[in-house]
Write a protein that holds these residues in place. Structure first.
Motif, short mmCIF file in Angstrom:
data_model
loop_
_atom_site.label_atom_id
_atom_site.label_comp_id
_atom_site.label_asym_id
_atom_site.label_seq_id
_atom_site.Cartn_x
_atom_site.Cartn_y
_atom_site.Cartn_z
N UNK A 176 -15.78 90.53 117.27
CA UNK A 176 -15.69 92.00 117.19
C UNK A 176 -15.53 92.64 118.57
N UNK A 177 -16.16 92.03 119.56
CA UNK A 177 -16.00 92.54 120.93
C UNK A 177 -14.57 92.27 121.41
N UNK A 178 -14.02 91.12 121.03
CA UNK A 178 -12.66 90.79 121.45
C UNK A 178 -11.63 91.80 120.94
N UNK A 179 -11.85 92.35 119.73
CA UNK A 179 -10.92 93.38 119.24
C UNK A 179 -10.84 94.54 120.23
N UNK A 180 -12.01 94.93 120.73
CA UNK A 180 -12.09 96.09 121.64
C UNK A 180 -11.49 95.75 123.00
N UNK A 181 -11.83 94.56 123.51
CA UNK A 181 -11.31 94.17 124.83
C UNK A 181 -9.80 94.00 124.78
N UNK A 182 -9.29 93.44 123.67
CA UNK A 182 -7.84 93.28 123.51
C UNK A 182 -7.16 94.66 123.52
N UNK A 183 -7.75 95.61 122.81
CA UNK A 183 -7.18 96.96 122.79
C UNK A 183 -7.17 97.57 124.19
N UNK A 184 -8.27 97.41 124.91
CA UNK A 184 -8.33 97.94 126.29
C UNK A 184 -7.24 97.32 127.16
N UNK A 185 -7.04 96.00 126.99
CA UNK A 185 -6.02 95.33 127.80
C UNK A 185 -4.62 95.78 127.41
N UNK A 186 -4.36 95.90 126.10
CA UNK A 186 -3.04 96.33 125.65
C UNK A 186 -2.69 97.70 126.23
N UNK A 187 -3.70 98.56 126.32
CA UNK A 187 -3.46 99.94 126.76
C UNK A 187 -3.72 100.13 128.25
N UNK A 188 -4.03 99.01 128.93
CA UNK A 188 -4.31 99.05 130.37
C UNK A 188 -5.37 100.10 130.69
N UNK A 189 -6.44 100.12 129.89
CA UNK A 189 -7.50 101.10 130.09
C UNK A 189 -8.50 100.59 131.13
N UNK A 190 -8.91 101.47 131.99
CA UNK A 190 -9.92 101.13 133.00
C UNK A 190 -11.25 100.93 132.27
N UNK A 191 -11.78 99.71 132.30
CA UNK A 191 -13.01 99.46 131.55
C UNK A 191 -13.87 98.41 132.25
N UNK A 192 -15.17 98.49 131.94
CA UNK A 192 -16.10 97.47 132.42
C UNK A 192 -16.84 96.93 131.20
N UNK A 193 -17.23 95.65 131.27
CA UNK A 193 -17.96 95.03 130.15
C UNK A 193 -19.35 94.63 130.62
N UNK A 194 -20.33 94.93 129.79
CA UNK A 194 -21.71 94.54 130.09
C UNK A 194 -22.13 93.50 129.06
N UNK A 195 -22.58 92.34 129.52
CA UNK A 195 -23.03 91.28 128.60
C UNK A 195 -24.16 91.80 127.73
N UNK A 196 -24.02 91.63 126.41
CA UNK A 196 -25.08 92.04 125.47
C UNK A 196 -24.85 91.29 124.17
N UNK A 197 -25.95 91.03 123.45
CA UNK A 197 -25.86 90.32 122.18
C UNK A 197 -26.11 88.84 122.37
N UNK A 198 -26.49 88.18 121.25
CA UNK A 198 -26.83 86.76 121.24
C UNK A 198 -27.77 86.40 122.40
N UNK A 199 -27.44 85.36 123.19
CA UNK A 199 -28.40 84.92 124.20
C UNK A 199 -28.56 85.92 125.35
N UNK A 200 -27.66 86.90 125.43
CA UNK A 200 -27.81 87.90 126.49
C UNK A 200 -28.88 88.94 126.15
#
Ligand SMILES: N[C@@H](CCC(=O)N[C@@H](CS)C(=O)NCC(=O)O)C(=O)O
Length: 207
Positions: free
Chosen positions: A12-36
């Motif tokens: 589900x996170x990959x859907x969002x990151x893929x969209x950000x990359x497709x649109x060349x959006x300035x974004x940062x990711x913070x590790x969260x979920x599962x072992x994080x």
């Protein structure tokens, strides 16, 4: 600036990151979920009371639910391309996005868990084959749909491909037998030509 909370190997996170990359959006990711962790903290629950990733903040505006985030980003930053304005074209794209959450991923998840979250010694071949058949039946629906289209919504790449493509990668990456589904394979090869898909989604599967 867009902040994305979530581990990079989550579907589900990959859907969002893929969209950000497709649109060349300035974004940062913070590790969260599962072992994080993180998702159980009061600070995170104030953003998303479900304690789930992905969750984003776009200049302070918070959104959760992966499909909603993808639609939000596409609607705000890619008007009339990833998310068509014309209602029927939009429904043609969106139905496959929602179908991925309601039907495709639930059919694939047991098989994914059998390999990625179950020690080899505990795997039951008969059960895995039944899970594979269930997943195959669902992938076959997508294959038939793609027999007359380049992308799930029709001639153009849309949000529907982003959702379904993240699940399809799991189908192709798992160490299973795969009957020929030529239209699905042709579509998947088309997705694999996209640098953003290769960068964000086509990564080794992890538990
Ligand atoms: N329907 C939600 C499902 C979100 C979800 O289940 N996220 C998982 C990761 S894929 C999660 O946050 N699990 C809790 C955790 O990782 O700690 C969406 O599409 O965003």
């Amino acid at each position: 600036m867009i902040t994305v909370w979530g581990n990079a190997d989550s579907i589900n996170v990959q859907k969002v990151l893929w969209t950000c990359e497709e649109l060349a959006l300035d974004h940062e990711r913070i590790d969260a979920g599962r072992h994080f962790g993180v998702v159980g903290t009061p600070e995170f629950r104030a953003l998303n009371p479900n304690g789930l990733v992905p969750t984003i903040a776009d200049d302070g505006y918070v959104v959760w639910e992966s499909n909603t985030i993808v639609r939000y980003l596409a609607g705000r930053y890619a008007h009339d391309s990833l998310l068509p304005c014309e209602p029927r074209a939009r429904a043609d794209a969106e139905r496959w996005m929602d179908w991925t959450n309601s039907t495709l991923w639930p059919a694939l998840l047991p098989l994914f868990r059998a390999f990625m979250r179950t020690p080899a010694i505990d795997r039951d071949p008969a059960r895995i084959e039944a899970q594979r058949q269930a997943a195959l039946a669902t992938m076959t629906i997508l294959d038939r749909h793609l027999d007359s289209r380049d992308y799930v919504g029709g001639a153009a790449f849309t949000v529907g491909d982003i959702a379904a493509g993240c699940a399809a990668w799991r189908w192709f990456a798992l160490p299973i037998a795969r009957e020929s589904l030529p239209h699905l394979e042709r579509w998947f090869d088309r997705l694999a030509e996209r640098p953003a898909f290769r960068k964000v989604v086509m990564t080794p599967l992890t538990t």
